[in-house]
Each structure stands twice: as structure tokens, then as C-alpha cells.
Write an enzyme that holds these catalytic residues in place. Structure first.
Site, PDB file in Angstrom:
ATOM      1  N   ASP A 441       0.644  -1.228   0.112  1.00 40.56           N
ATOM      2  CA  ASP A 441       0.041  -0.045  -0.085  1.00 40.56           C
ATOM      3  C   ASP A 441       0.978   1.201   0.061  1.00 40.56           C
ATOM      4  OD1 ASP A 441      -2.428   1.797   0.688  1.00 40.56           O
ATOM      5  OD2 ASP A 441      -1.603   1.653   2.559  1.00 40.56           O
ATOM      6  N   LYS A 442       0.460   2.311  -0.335  1.00 40.19           N
ATOM      7  CA  LYS A 442       1.191   3.455  -0.424  1.00 40.19           C
ATOM      8  C   LYS A 442       1.213   4.267   0.851  1.00 40.19           C
ATOM      9  CE  LYS A 442       0.472   7.511  -2.168  1.00 40.19           C
ATOM     10  NZ  LYS A 442       0.879   8.439  -1.169  1.00 40.19           N
ATOM     11  N   THR A 443      -0.124   4.998   1.171  1.00 37.70           N
ATOM     12  CA  THR A 443      -0.227   6.071   2.234  1.00 37.70           C
ATOM     13  C   THR A 443       0.141   5.176   3.610  1.00 37.70           C
ATOM     14  OG1 THR A 443      -1.990   6.634   0.791  1.00 37.70           O
ATOM     15  CG2 THR A 443      -1.547   7.454   3.122  1.00 37.70           C
ATOM     16  N   LYS A 630      -5.249  27.870  -8.125  1.00 35.39           N
ATOM     17  CA  LYS A 630      -4.173  26.988  -7.870  1.00 35.39           C
ATOM     18  C   LYS A 630      -4.404  25.449  -8.593  1.00 35.39           C
ATOM     19  CE  LYS A 630      -4.166  24.853  -3.447  1.00 35.39           C
ATOM     20  NZ  LYS A 630      -5.029  25.517  -2.403  1.00 35.39           N
ATOM     21  N   ASP A 741      -4.799   6.189  -3.909  1.00 40.87           N
ATOM     22  CA  ASP A 741      -4.567   7.553  -4.113  1.00 40.87           C
ATOM     23  C   ASP A 741      -4.436   8.035  -5.463  1.00 40.87           C
ATOM     24  OD1 ASP A 741      -3.825  10.172  -3.160  1.00 40.87           O
ATOM     25  OD2 ASP A 741      -2.452   9.210  -1.852  1.00 40.87           O
TER      26      ASP A 741
END
Length: 1109
Positions: A441-443, A630, A741
Site C-alpha cells: 500500500d502507499k499511504t 491553483k 491515491d
């Protein structure tokens, strides 16, 4: 039951969540099968892709033998189960506010259940798990046969004692695990919640909550309930346990109930909610709210932003919600799969070998009976031979391996270098040595999920972490001198050498540009500062605005994305602080302490399509109207005025692993704004193509904007992620990153964590929606070599639907794969695909509730105790505290567990083979009599007391030092080929056993004097000595405990000779002849093996010995 119409793409993937476990196997394949046949007669060009090989079922007898019987049995069972337990079809529902009893149909209870067995199924279930193994089943049959007098050989305890011991240990272990699960569930189900009734607040247990109840949710886990807000027009929730994203999400109340004056009025109105049927997708919801009792009935549409899913947490405010889904129908429960019992590859391989041994056993017995000449009751003799040779298959194999596994688990937990590691599933430590795919997993696993502002770039100047104080100085100037003529005291400015006289605008000084940029960052966002009420302010009555503590220490920022919070925190650190904000205005505090107020005229929120957000504000002191914006560089580069540095700098920042945002502004006159507002409100009222028209109006403003700055924010990686990933890559492990994500973020992290090495290019799989696009895109990807693949969850879903086999085949060749926007079920689905197609061992590692199903589906699941709670680490087989520990866990512990278990398993088999060979030689010499060579206690003692300790001490053996294994991860590659335990090594051991058994027996028969007693004494003593010497031969690195075990076993044997008068003639044993005969036999049986081992080490040394020399 399997033929439910597949209404939505999500259902087809998750259908088996409702089915029973045994059906899930053929349901997984269903959507793929349907699509295969459905497109058979499509345009011809699809046939150019190689088809997934679909073999025709063989009919008739051949089919029945080849597994047809299994199919028939499962079909019958399924049919019975379906009759006993009709599954309800999930339907849309109407829920009346506050009146659960008005519901027509029954809904599931709101309780959570993680147990595998109940009181009645526990013993049968555990026994089934045990006797599923061929080995244990065989022993059960052998032990039972001892009750038949004609087959009785020796004493009952020789067969029943070991079997009883194995079962007792297993049942105890399962019972403890089961009890722990039961306690955890009980704790969760008895949490209390406040329920609103006509008579006021009532406390209810979470398991008693029903559909239609009104529940008051404060700052607690909104457990298992699915909400509608009614109170406080909006609130923030955290969904990290559901989708792994730690940012806060804004939820909005239903406006009709929001306008009611008091809480009690919720019961006086007659209103209901119509909600869609329960489904897997956590990102969508459709429903309507209807109030009947007013004259035109009020209808309001409900979407995802009116809901709170189960397992989410209300971060601020108090919410009153009506319960829509409970228990099994909540999103979080539907997204988790049933945990399966994991069986290691080593256990399966040993199971294969025991079957081979069984075949050998039967063959040997048949040979014996044939040589006997089928005399008399030959089938009884055959069975007696089967029992005599039953030691070929060692019962102690399971006991030894289970104790070995427990020992490995203990070593892992005691390892100083990886503190806090917990082994939760003790049955699969060897799996850690065989992994080929690591899905992470990343987060929270690779990154800490803490955003830090790193860089501000103004085109000519770039500010990094060490030059932030200069920005503070620049900011103090314009605010201290009311007129911002800051060009005079501009020391650090890099002014252009020749001023551009031709340009109408004079080049702004650096100071004013910095000031503009920081102000834009401080205003253009969706962040709300939140102040906690002071301690001691308890009652709600005396709690007023004035009591709030507006000090800096008490302020926290809430926003939908951690990036935005990082930006606002940074502006606070350089002196421009966001003090307060509501829907219409926000206030900033300057370094000198004066408060600037801005009214918010319009907000354009961030969407994944537009990739940008904007805000129009009016400065109250100067009445200037500014449009700030932005967004991602892709979206903004066409909007801002021409410049020559933006693209290059964005590339530079991305290579450093920073997430970039481009900030721009445009000043509007009052007329321009009024004109815009009238067009905008008109577009918002249109019925057809509303979204398109609104976007067109906003785009009319987004022209020729002035580029202010470029910001870089870093998502900090966990400690030592880069070297760990590097090590795993060198060990031949392919790493896949599955994350919920966004694509940009995922790619960014893949680069900065060196998941994708600098030299590789990345192929980003374009979004595909149908079969044709998927086909073209797959072909484009096939042409690329050695590049990492980045693919989004939706595209993946489409490709798997039509070209499952091809996609997996291509992806497996990639050095790294990144899947973004994955739902929890998709993660688990990818793991299962890899297991089916690649046939290699997979390992999943994650830290949030959204990783649980992936961890449970993998062959080996590792959980990290992180910020996202302990859900993943509780569900995992191994739980660690930091990602970097995984390197040591695999390289050192995985390696040694596998090597040791392989040695131990083969040695235990060798121990049984030797004695069976001796029995065979003995029987053949004595006219094929089915008489046991060693009686009662000698047999039990041989397998336990005399040889158990030295054999088990192989668990302490190590072939390379831990430091070496960490330094040369390439050594790990050899393990994945599975050469430590294969039919080849097994045959070598079989030959050794036959040779040794033959030598021992013939030697004893040649040298024995007049009595048969002496054969037993000589051969048994030589056998014990041979075993002890063989252990010494197998050991690679000596440990003091091993030596102790050898000496102890020998001592035990010598001591017991005195007591075993019925087997040994003590007078004979003490003579010199006995000693020399035993020594001679032992030397002949062991010396050749020592010589062979020495030659082998010299001529073809293993890879690790080259390193250690």
C-alpha cells in the site's frame, strides 16, 4: 444462486461477498466467462490477441475420474446449503425517520463477527483441518487398525500416543485463537451509542441499532452505520479505515431537516428516505429524501456527500443521522472477505512427498508378500507388512515441524534488530523465504502521510528549506511600511540587469512578488481553522464565541487534502496566518499583528477532471476583487501568461519527488465581476448540460492569468524505504504498489521511493472504458520493454473483464507496477489473480483498514502498526512496526525458516526410512516373516527420547550469517526456485537411508554370534550412533545447544541400556567385542557419506560458501 443478474460492474467483482465460501470459487470466474462467450461473434480484429486458453471439459468416464466426482460432490453440497440457507436478494429500501418498526422487510443485525467456528462446529472443524492432510489421515487409519487382534503388532501406545499428542496441541492452539477473536468481537459489539427517541436520548449497544433509528454521533467511531446528517449544516469526517486516505472529507446535512427549529421536531414531521440497495462501491450513493406532511411534498436528492459510512470517524461537530444499512450490508463489511486458513508451500510439498512414501510403502509390502509366495492368508500378511513398514511415513514429522515453526516465531519476536514484530499466524514462517511478489500500500506504508512544504519558485528565485527566513524578511517590509515601496531595501533580490523599458509594466521587485505569492497561497484554499473549546467549559449554555481560545497553540487546520494544510501551515510559519474562516469570509493576520479581512465571493472546488481550484475574494480594506487559482501544472500551463520556466521547473521538482502546484491570479474590476456573476448564476439554473455550461462560464475568467509561483510539497517517506526497496529488488522480488491515491501522487512516490529506478521509463496506461480501447492500449504496452506500468483501478477493471490473461502476463514481466485508485476489493482481486496466473508466492503489506482484504488474500500478509489504526496489523500474519523491518524479516528469518524446515523435514523422513529398510532386510533374511524387529519401547524411544533433541536442534542451524544475508540479497533468489526441498534432494536422502539401513542390518547379521538378542542390541546401538553422526553431518554452523543435544541423547541411551533388560543382555553389552562391532558398523555406514560431502563442498560449493570464505 450463482445466476443473479450482474447489474453493475462493482457487483460482478464483489458478488461472492454474499455467497457462501465454497461457492466463491466459481463465482470469481463468472463475469470473465460471460464476457468470453458474449463477444465471440464480435469484429474480427479482436481475435488477433491470443485468447486465454479455455480447455473443453472432457465428458464421460474420463471426466468423472479427472475430478468430475469432486464437481458433483460440490454441486450437491451447494444445492443442500442453498436449500437450508436461502440468501436474501438485496433490494432498495424505504426508511422512515425514527420509526424502525415501519420497515417492511427484515434487515441484518448490526453485529460484527470474525470467528471461524461456533460451539458445535469447533471440534469437527479443527479435526477436518487436521485430517485434510494425507499424513494425519493415514495415521488415524493405522492406529485404528491396532484394535483388530489379527493385525495387532506390539503395544497400542506405540501408535496412539504420538497421534493424541499432535491433536491435543493443535486443538489447544486453535481454541486460544478462537477465544481471542470472540473477545474482540464482543468488545466491539457492546460499544454504546446515543439514540434519539420521542422521549429523548437513550443509550443503546451497537448490536441493537436498527435501520431507521436516529443516532447522535459525536467524536466517535461511526460504527457500522450509514448516516444522514441533520444537525449543524456540515461536518468533517475521516475515512482512513475505509479507503486509506487520511484527509478529512466535508459532509453536508439535508437542508430540509436542517431548517427545523428543534430536535424534537424530527419526530413530528413525516418523512422517509428511499435508498439504493447495498453495494460495494464506497464512492457513490443514490437516494431521495421526501417529506410528506407539508403541502407540496418536499423532495430532495441525496448523494455521497450526505452520507457517513460505517468505520468512518466524525472529526468535528455533532451529527444526527438516520441508519440506512446495518451489519453485513454496510460498505466496510461488504468490502472485507472471509479469512481463509493459510497453508504454507513447504507443507504442501511435504504432503506430496508423504504420498510418494506411501506408494513406496505399498510397493514394498507387495514385494514382500510376493517373495513369500502368497502363502496362507496372504492379504492379512500384506496388511501386517503395511503396519510394520508404517514407520516409512513419520508421524513425528508434523510434531517436529509445528514445534519448529513455533521456534522460528519465537526467534522473530526476540530479534533485537526488528523490535515490536509480532507473529500472529505461526503456521507459515517458511513462506517468508519463498516470496516473488510483494504488494504494498502507499499511504502510511511507504510514506508517513505527513506533508511538508519544501520549495517556492518564483521564476527567477527559488527558496528552499534553508532560505525560508528571507521570505519572512520580505513579508515584514510591505506590511511595516504602509506603502509597499519595498524596492529600496531589497538586498537579496536578483533584479534583472537591464530593465525592460519596452514593457508597459515595470518588472516587480522580488519582495513584492514574494508578498503576492504568499498572500495567494494563504487565500486560495479550502482550509478551515478549528479551535478546541477550553477545558472547563462544559455546559453548552455558557459556551460562547468569546470563550474560545484563539491562541496559536490551540489552532488546528481542517481540509479535504493534507497538501492544502501543509501550504497554510507554511504561510503561518513565514508570518501570514489564517485566523478564521466561514462560508462568506476569511481573516489573515500579518506579521505585525493587524487583521486583514477578505470576503469570499465565489468558490470553485477542486475536481479530478479540472485538476484545479479557484476562489474570488474581495479585500475589505481596498475593495479590490481578485481571482486566485491553483492547480496541477498540466491544467494551469495553458491558463497562465506565456513564460519560459514553468515546465522545466515542474519537471525538476517532480524528479525530486515533490508534488507541485502552480499558483496564479487575475485582478477583476467591479463590472467584470458583476457580468461574470450574472452569467454564472444563469448557468447554474439551467437544466440541460448544467455542468458543461458552468464550466464554460468559469473558463471565460481563466485567461491570461498572471503566474505567481510554483510550490513543491513533499510527502515524507518512511524511514529507509529506498534502501529496503532496493534490497528487495536485488533479491528478485517484484514490487507492486496498490493505492487508493491519485495517479499523479502515486507516480511521484514511485519515483521518489526508487520503486521505479531512475533509468526506467514509466508507461502510464490511458483510461479505457470499453473492449476496443483496452485492446489498443494493451498492444501499445506490449511494444515497450523493461518499463514500469502505472494503471488506474477503473482501466484495470475493464482490462480484466476482457483480457485478464494477457494483462496479467504483461504486468508480470514489468519490474514494477503501480495501480492507483484501487478499492479494497480490487486490491484483494489483484492478489488472487497473481496467485492463479503466476503460481508464485505473494506477500501483501499494508497499514489501514482498506488493506485488510488484500492482506488476508495473500499467501503471507504483513501489517504495519501505523497512524491508520491497528486493523491491518491485527488481521495480518506478521505485524511489524516499520517498513524497513521487512528486509530483515525476509532475508534473514524467511531464509533460515525455509532452509531449516526443509532440512528438518527430510531428516525426519530419513529417520523413518532407515528403520524400515532394516525391517525389510530383517524380514527377507528370516523367510519374509511379518515379525517386528524392534518391540514396544525401543520403537517409541527411537523416535522420541534418543534422537528427538539432536534432530530438532537442526532448527538452530544457519547456512549464512544474518549480516551476510542482508549484505547479499541476491542469495534470496535461489530460495524461490525451491531447491532446498524437491524430489531430487528427497531421492538423495532415500538412497542414503537405504544404504545405511542395509549396512547396519547386514553388518549386525554378519557379526552376530549365536543369539538373536545380540542382533537387536548391536544394530540398534549402531542405528542410534549413525543417527547422531548424521545430524552432525547435516549441520552447517554449530551452536552450543546442538552439542549439548548430541551428548544428552547419547547419555540417555547409555543410561537406559541398564533398564531395558528385556531387550538387551547387559553382560554382553559391556564386553569389548560389542564395542568394536558397533564401531565398525557405524564407521562403514557413515564414513563414505562424510567423504562424499567433503568432495561435494570442494568440487561444487554452494553460492553462500563462496561469500563466507
Amino acid at each position: 444462486d450463482g445466476k443473479m443478474p450482474l447489474c453493475s460492474p462493482y457487483l460482478s467483482e464483489g458478488l461472492h461477498v454474499y455467497q457462501l465460501e465454497d461457492e466463491s470459487a466459481h463465482l470469481d470466474e463468472m463475469p470473465l466467462m460471460m464476457s468470453e462467450e458474449g463477444f465471440e461473434n464480435d469484429e474480427s480484429d479482436y481475435h488477433t490477441l491470443p485468447r486465454a486458453r479455455v480447455t473443453q471439459r472432457k465428458r464421460g468416464l474420463e471426466w468423472f475420474v479427472c475430478g468430475g466426482w469432486k464437481f458433483l460432490c460440490t454441486s450437491c453440497c451447494d444445492w443442500l446449503v442453498n436449500i437450508c440457507q436461502r440468501k436474501r436478494e438485496l433490494k432498495a429500501r424505504t426508511v422512515w425517520l425514527g420509526y424502525p418498526e415501519k420497515c417492511e422487510e427484515k434487515h441484518p443485525r448490526n453485529s460484527i463477527k470474525n470467528q471461524k467456528y461456533n460451539v458445535f462446529t469447533f471440534i469437527p472443524g479443527v479435526l477436518y483441518e487436521q485430517f485434510k492432510f494425507f499424513l494425519n489421515l493415514y495415521f488415524l487409519v493405522v492406529s485404528c487398525s491396532q484394535f483388530v487382534p489379527a493385525l495387532k503388532i506390539g503395544y497400542l501406545y506405540t501408535y496412539w500416543a504420538p497421534l493424541g499428542f499432535v491433536l491435543a496441541v493443535t486443538i489447544m492452539r486453535e481454541a486460544i485463537d478462537e477465544f481471542r477473536r470472540f473477545q474482540r468481537d464482543k468488545e466491539v459489539n457492546s460499544q454504546l451509542y446515543s439514540k434519539l427517541t420521542v422521549r429523548g436520548k437513550v443509550q443503546v449497544k451497537s448490536s441493537d441499532i436498527q435501520v431507521g433509528d436516529l443516532i447522535i454521533v459525536e467524536k466517535v467511531d461511526a460504527f457500522l452505520i450509514y448516516f444522514r446528517h441533520v444537525y449543524a449544516s456540515s461536518c468533517f469526517i475521516r475515512t482512513d479505515q475505509l479507503d486509506g486516505e487520511t484527509d478529512w472529507k466535508l459532509k453536508v446535512a439535508v437542508s430540509c431537516t436542517q431548517r427545523l427549529p428543534a430536535l424534537g421536531d424530527l419526530f413530528s414531521i413525516s418523512a422517509y428516505v428511499y435508498a439504493q440497495k447495498p453495494q460495494l462501491d464506497i464512492h457513490s450513493f443514490e437516494g431521495t429524501f421526501t417529506r410528506e406532511d407539508c403541502d407540496p411534498p418536499i423532495h430532495e436528492s441525496l448523494s455521497i456527500e450526505n452520507t457517513l459510512w460505517a468505520s468512518t470517524i466524525v472529526a468535528s461537530g455533532t451529527v444526527i443521522g438516520v441508519v440506512i444499512y446495518t451489519g453485513k450490508e454496510t460498505r466496510s463489511v461488504m468490502n472485507t472477505s472471509n479469512p481463509k486458513n493459510k497453508v504454507g508451500l513447504l507443507d504442501l510439498e511435504l504432503n506430496q512427498l508423504t504420498k510418494a512414501l506411501f506408494v513406496a510403502l505399498v510397493a514394498l509390502s507387495v514385494v514382500m508378500v510376493t517373495l513369500q509366495g502368497f502363502v496362507g492368508p496372504w492379504y492379512r500378511n500384506l496388511f501386517r507388512f503395511l503396519l510394520l513398514f508404517s514407520y516409512i511415513i513419520p508421524i513425528s514429522l508434523r510434531v517436529n515441524l509445528d514445534m519448529g515453526k513455533a521456534a522460528y516465531g519465537w526467534m522473530i519476536m526476540k530479534d533485537e534488530s526488528i523490535p515490536g514484530t509480532v507473529v500472529r499466524t505461526s503456521t507459515i514462517p517458511e513462506e517468508l523465504g519463498r516470496l516473488v511478489y510483494l504488494l504494498t500500500d502507499k499511504t502510511g506504508t511507504l510514506t508517513q502521510n505527513e506533508m511538508v512544504f519544501k520549495r517556492l519558485h518564483l521564476g527567477t528565485v527559488s527558496y528552499g528549506a534553508d532560505t525560508m527566513d528571507e521570505i519572512q524578511n520580505h513579508l515584514r517590509n510591505p506590511y511595516s511600511q504602509v506603502s509597499s515601496q519595498a524596492s529600496g531595501n531589497n538586498t537579496s533580490s536578483t533584479l534583472p540587469r537591464k530593465a525592460q523599458s519596452s514593457a508597459p509594466k515595470v518588472r516587480k521587485s522580488v519582495s513584492s512578488r514574494v508578498h503576492e505569492a504568499v498572500k495567494a497561497i494563504a487565500l486560495c484554499h479550502n482550509v478551515t481553522p478549528v479551535y478546541e473549546p477550553r477545558a472547563g467549559m462544559t455546559g453548552e449554555a455558557e459556551y460562547t464565541e468569546a470563550d474560545q481560545d484563539f491562541s496559536d497553540g490551540n489552532r488546528t487546520y481542517q481540509a479535504a487534502s493534507p497538501d492544502e494544510v501543509a501550504l497554510v501551515q507554511w504561510t503561518e510559519s513565514v508570518g501570514l496566518t489564517l485566523v478564521s474562516r466561514d462560508l462568506t469570509s476569511m481573516q489573515l493576520r500579518t506579521p505585525s499583528g493587524q487583521i486583514l479581512t477578505y470576503s469570499i465571493l465565489q468558490m470553485f472546488p477542486f475536481t479530478s477532471e479540472s485538476k484545479r481550484m479557484g476562489v474570488i475574494v474581495r479585500d475589505e480594506s481596498t475593495t479590490e476583487i481578485m481571482f486566485y487559482m491553483k492547480g496541477a501544472d498540466v491544467a494551469m500551463s495553458s491558463i497562465v501568461q506565456y513564460n519560459d520556466w514553468l515546465e522545466e521547473e515542474c519537471g525538476n521538482m517532480a524528479r525530486e519527488g515533490l508534488r507541485t502546484l502552480v499558483v496564479a491570479k487575475r485582478a477583476l474590476t467591479e463590472e467584470q465581476y458583476q457580468d461574470f456573476e450574472s452569467r454564472y448564476s444563469q448557468a447554474k439554473l439551467s437544466i440541460h448540460d448544467r455542468a458543461l455550461k458552468v464550466a464554460a462560464v468559469v473558463e471565460s475568467l481563466e485567461r491570461e492569468m498572471e503566474l505567481l509561483c510554483l510550490t513543491g510539497v513533499e510527502d515524507q517517506l518512511q524511514a529507509d524505504v529506498r534502501p529496503t526497496l532496493e534490497m528487495l529488488r536485488n533479491a528478485g522480488i517484484k514490487i507492486w504498489m496498490l493505492t487508493g491515491d491519485k495517479l499523479e501522487t502515486a507516480t511521484c512516490i514511485a519515483k521518489s521511493s526508487h520503486l521505479v529506478s531512475r533509468t526506467q521509463d514509466i508507461h502510464i496506461f490511458r483510461p479505457v472504458t470499453n473492449r476496443g480501447e483496452a485492446h489498443l492500449e494493451l498492444n501499445a504496452f506490449r511494444r515497450k520493454h523493461d518499463c514500469a506500468l502505472v494503471i488506474s483501478g477503473d482501466s484495470l477493471e475493464v482490462c480484466l473483464k476482457y483480457y485478464e490473461h494477457e494483462l496479467v502476463e504483461l504486468a508480470c514481466q514489468c519490474p514494477a507496477v503501480v495501480c492507483c485508485r484501487c478499492s479494497p476489493t480490487q486490491k484483494a482481486h489483484i492478489v488472487k489473480l497473481l496467485q492463479q496466473h503466476a503460481g508464485r508466492r505473494t506477500c501483501a503489506i499494508g497499514d489501514g483498514g482498506n488493506d485488510v482484504s488484500m492482506i488476508q488474500a495473500a499467501d503471507c500478509g504483513i501489517g504495519i502498526e501505523g497512524k491508520e489504526g491497528r486493523q491491518a496489523s491485527l488481521a495480518a500474519d506478521f505485524s511489524i512496526t516499520q517498513f524497513k523491518h521487512i528486509g530483515r524479516l525476509l532475508m534473514v528469518h524467511g531464509r533460515s525458516s525455509y532452509k531449516r524446515s526443509a532440512a528438518l523435514g527430510q531428516f525426519v523422513m530419513h529417520r523413518g526410512l532407515i528403520i524400515s529398510t532394516m525391517q525389510a532386510v530383517f524380514s527377507s533374511v528370516f523367510y519374509f516373516a511379518s515379525v517386528p524387529l524392534y518391540q514396544g519401547f525401543l520403537m517409541v524411544g527411537y523416535a522420541t527420547l534418543y534422537t528427538m533433541f539432536p534432530v530438532f536442534s537442526l532448527v538452530l542451524d544457519q547456512d549464512v550469517k544474518p549480516e551476510m544475508a542482508m549484505l547479499y540479497p541476491e542469495l534470496y533468489k535461489d530460495l524461490t526456485k525451491g531447491r532446498s526441498l524437491s524430489f531430487k534432494t528427497f531421492l538423495v536422502w532415500v538412497l542414503i537411508s537405504i544404504y545405511q539401513g542395509g549396512i547396519l542390518m547386514y553388518g549386525a547379521l554378519l557379526l552376530f554370534e549365536s543369539e538373536f538378542v545380540h542382533v537387536v542390541a548391536i544394530s540398534f546401538t549402531a542405528l542410534i550412533l549413525t543417527e547422531l553422526l548424521m545430524v552432525a553431518l547435516t549441520v552447517r554452523t554449530w551452536h552450543w545447544l546442538m552439542a549439548v543435544a548430541e551428548v544428552l541423547s547419547l547419555g540417555c541411551y547409555v543410561a537406559s541400556l541398564a533398564f531395558l533388560n528385556e531387550y538387551f543382555d547387559v553382560a554382553f553389552i559391556t564386553t569389548v567385542t560389542f564395542v568394536w562391532k558397533v564401531s565398525a558398523i557405524t564407521v562403514v555406514s557413515c564414513l563414505p557419506l562424510y567423504v562424499l560431502k567433503y568432495l561435494k563442498r570442494k568440487l561444487s560449493p554452494p553460492s553462500y560458501s563462496k561469500l563466507t570464505s
